[in-house]
Scaffold this active site. Structure first.
Site, short mmCIF file in Angstrom:
data_model
loop_
_atom_site.label_atom_id
_atom_site.label_comp_id
_atom_site.label_asym_id
_atom_site.label_seq_id
_atom_site.Cartn_x
_atom_site.Cartn_y
_atom_site.Cartn_z
N ALA A 13 0.26 -1.28 -0.10
CA ALA A 13 0.36 0.07 0.35
C ALA A 13 0.93 1.39 0.23
O ALA A 13 0.24 2.52 0.37
CB ALA A 13 -0.58 -0.25 1.34
N ARG A 15 2.80 2.55 -2.24
CA ARG A 15 2.61 3.43 -3.78
C ARG A 15 1.82 2.19 -4.95
O ARG A 15 1.23 1.24 -4.34
CB ARG A 15 4.23 3.94 -4.46
CG ARG A 15 5.40 2.19 -4.52
CD ARG A 15 6.60 2.44 -4.27
NE ARG A 15 7.15 1.70 -4.94
CZ ARG A 15 7.65 0.70 -3.94
NH1 ARG A 15 8.21 1.14 -3.03
NH2 ARG A 15 8.67 -0.64 -4.98
N TYR A 154 7.50 -14.25 -12.87
CA TYR A 154 6.63 -13.80 -12.56
C TYR A 154 4.96 -14.23 -12.80
O TYR A 154 4.15 -14.22 -12.66
CB TYR A 154 6.83 -11.98 -13.04
CG TYR A 154 5.37 -11.33 -13.00
CD1 TYR A 154 5.76 -10.18 -11.89
CD2 TYR A 154 4.79 -10.89 -13.79
CE1 TYR A 154 4.88 -9.40 -11.04
CE2 TYR A 154 3.79 -9.40 -13.64
CZ TYR A 154 4.07 -8.83 -12.11
OH TYR A 154 3.29 -8.00 -12.09
N ALA A 157 4.13 -16.82 -10.26
CA ALA A 157 3.43 -16.01 -9.53
C ALA A 157 2.29 -16.01 -9.39
O ALA A 157 1.60 -16.39 -9.27
CB ALA A 157 4.16 -15.46 -9.24
P1 NDP Z 1 5.11 -1.08 -7.66
O1 NDP Z 1 5.94 -2.08 -7.80
O2 NDP Z 1 4.73 -0.04 -7.47
O3 NDP Z 1 4.79 -1.32 -5.79
C1 NDP Z 1 4.93 -2.41 -5.22
C2 NDP Z 1 4.31 -2.95 -4.23
O4 NDP Z 1 4.39 -3.73 -3.36
C3 NDP Z 1 4.59 -1.75 -3.28
O5 NDP Z 1 3.67 -1.29 -2.09
C4 NDP Z 1 6.03 -2.10 -2.11
O6 NDP Z 1 5.87 -1.94 -0.87
C5 NDP Z 1 5.96 -3.60 -2.13
N1 NDP Z 1 6.29 -4.57 -1.53
C6 NDP Z 1 7.26 -5.28 -2.42
N2 NDP Z 1 7.67 -6.01 -2.28
C7 NDP Z 1 7.71 -6.64 -0.44
C8 NDP Z 1 7.41 -7.18 0.38
N3 NDP Z 1 8.32 -7.99 0.28
N4 NDP Z 1 6.54 -6.64 1.07
C9 NDP Z 1 5.75 -6.08 1.53
N5 NDP Z 1 5.65 -5.12 0.01
C10 NDP Z 1 6.40 -5.71 -0.70
O7 NDP Z 1 3.99 -2.07 -8.11
P2 NDP Z 1 2.36 -1.26 -9.56
O8 NDP Z 1 2.31 -1.02 -8.14
O9 NDP Z 1 2.92 -2.01 -10.44
O10 NDP Z 1 1.92 -3.07 -8.57
C11 NDP Z 1 1.39 -3.75 -7.13
C12 NDP Z 1 0.76 -5.28 -7.91
O11 NDP Z 1 0.49 -5.42 -9.16
C13 NDP Z 1 2.36 -6.18 -8.22
O12 NDP Z 1 1.27 -7.19 -7.11
C14 NDP Z 1 2.24 -6.20 -9.15
O13 NDP Z 1 2.67 -7.37 -9.92
C15 NDP Z 1 0.97 -5.84 -10.16
N6 NDP Z 1 0.88 -5.78 -11.20
C16 NDP Z 1 1.49 -4.41 -11.83
C17 NDP Z 1 1.04 -4.36 -13.35
C18 NDP Z 1 1.37 -2.37 -13.27
O14 NDP Z 1 1.81 -3.03 -15.01
N7 NDP Z 1 2.34 -1.79 -13.11
C19 NDP Z 1 0.15 -5.35 -14.23
C20 NDP Z 1 0.39 -5.63 -13.79
C21 NDP Z 1 0.23 -6.73 -12.61
P3 NDP Z 1 7.58 -1.45 -0.41
O15 NDP Z 1 8.50 -1.36 -1.41
O16 NDP Z 1 7.74 -0.09 0.59
O17 NDP Z 1 7.64 -2.93 0.87
#
Ligand code: NDP
Length: 247
Positions: A13, A15, A154, A157
């Site tokens: 949550a 970003r 990916y 998963a």
């Molecule tokens: P971002 O990279 O912008 O954000 C990823 C989020 O996941 C951050 O809030 C990060 O928070 C959190 N995160 C990553 N690793 C961990 C961890 N180990 N523990 C806790 N939190 C974690 O990604 P998006 O917003 O683009 O993507 C969000 C979801 O949507 C993902 O599952 C992605 O696979 C999926 N998605 C995105 C697409 C896109 O085009 N953007 C397309 C299809 C699916 P922090 O670093 O603070 O831990």
């Protein structure tokens, strides 16, 4: 006494898509538990929600730490006396072609994007069943539906989320708990921010609505899927990709 508001636990949550989901669910009257690793950005999201009249709390947790994640979900249920909505959104990419992909890259993506959803759902199932209400949404990807070169880890998963969600939908449907997948196409976030311009242009040319997606496009689908009105919707994959794949 359980809290009056429905409690929504949203991972990732801090970003991007997860942040937009958190803002939307809070605007819709949920108390949102904001979960990710970075406390600072989560606190900023919390402040934004509170300035708009909503309520939220911060939960700093690494979703790849299985015990910590299970504990965070259980503690949330205990503290609020209920646990209504779980959105497994946290995700990472470690792209590489099959011949070059390391087992570390494989394991990191499976652990963060798939095993975390299993752990969180397992911890959430009991309080949801106790409350006779639950809405689970797992955020997958069109990569998990049609595959994508360089993303064997990916896509595995994300595809795994689909089978797992449908199994859980079958197990918990009779208890008032639904489980669905929202599968985004290309969305404008940090995750897609470093793609070269020619790749972005070619992706955009495949999107029928003629633009990239915004996090709010995904949040709108999650808002409906987690609403009280969506009790007859379960085991579904809702693809929100501007018509890119139509599958
Ligand atoms: P971002 O990279 O912008 O954000 C990823 C989020 O996941 C951050 O809030 C990060 O928070 C959190 N995160 C990553 N690793 C961990 C961890 N180990 N523990 C806790 N939190 C974690 O990604 P998006 O917003 O683009 O993507 C969000 C979801 O949507 C993902 O599952 C992605 O696979 C999926 N998605 C995105 C697409 C896109 O085009 N953007 C397309 C299809 C699916 P922090 O670093 O603070 O831990």
């Amino acid at each position: 006494m359980p809290d009056e508001k429905r409690i929504a636990f949203v991972t990732g949550a801090s970003r991007g898509i997860g942040r937009a989901i958190a803002l939307r669910l809070a605007a819709d009257g949920r108390h949102v538990v904001l979960a990710s690793r970075s406390e600072g950005p989560l606190s900023e999201v919390k402040s934004q929600i509170e300035s708009a009249g909503g309520s939220a709390s911060v939960c700093a947790v690494d979703v790849s730490d299985r015990d910590a994640l299970a504990d965070a979900v259980s503690t949330t249920a205990k503290d609020h006396g209920r646990f209504d909505i779980l959105v497994n959104n946290a995700g990472i990419t470690r792209d590489n072609l099959l011949m070059r992909m390391s087992l570390d890259e494989w394991d990191a993506v499976i652990s963060t994007n798939l095993t975390s959803a299993f752990v969180a759902m397992k911890a959430a199932a009991r309080p949801m069943m106790k409350g006779k209400f639950g809405r689970i949404v797992n955020i997958a990807s069109t990569s998990g539906l049609v595959g994508n070169a360089g993303q064997a880890n990916y896509a595995a998963a994300k595809s795994g989320l689909v089978g797992m969600t449908r199994s859980v939908a079958r197990e918990l449907g009779g208890k008032g708990v639904t489980a669905n997948v929202v599968a985004p196409g290309f969305i404008n976030t940090d995750m897609t921010g470093d793609l070269p311009e020619d790749v972005m242009n070619s992706i955009q040319s495949m999107v029928q609505v003629g633009r990239l997606g915004e996090p709010e496009d995904i949040a709108a689908a999650v808002a409906y899927t987690t609403s009280d009105d969506a009790g007859f919707l379960t085991g579904q994959v809702i693809t929100v990709d501007g018509g890119m794949t139509m599958c």
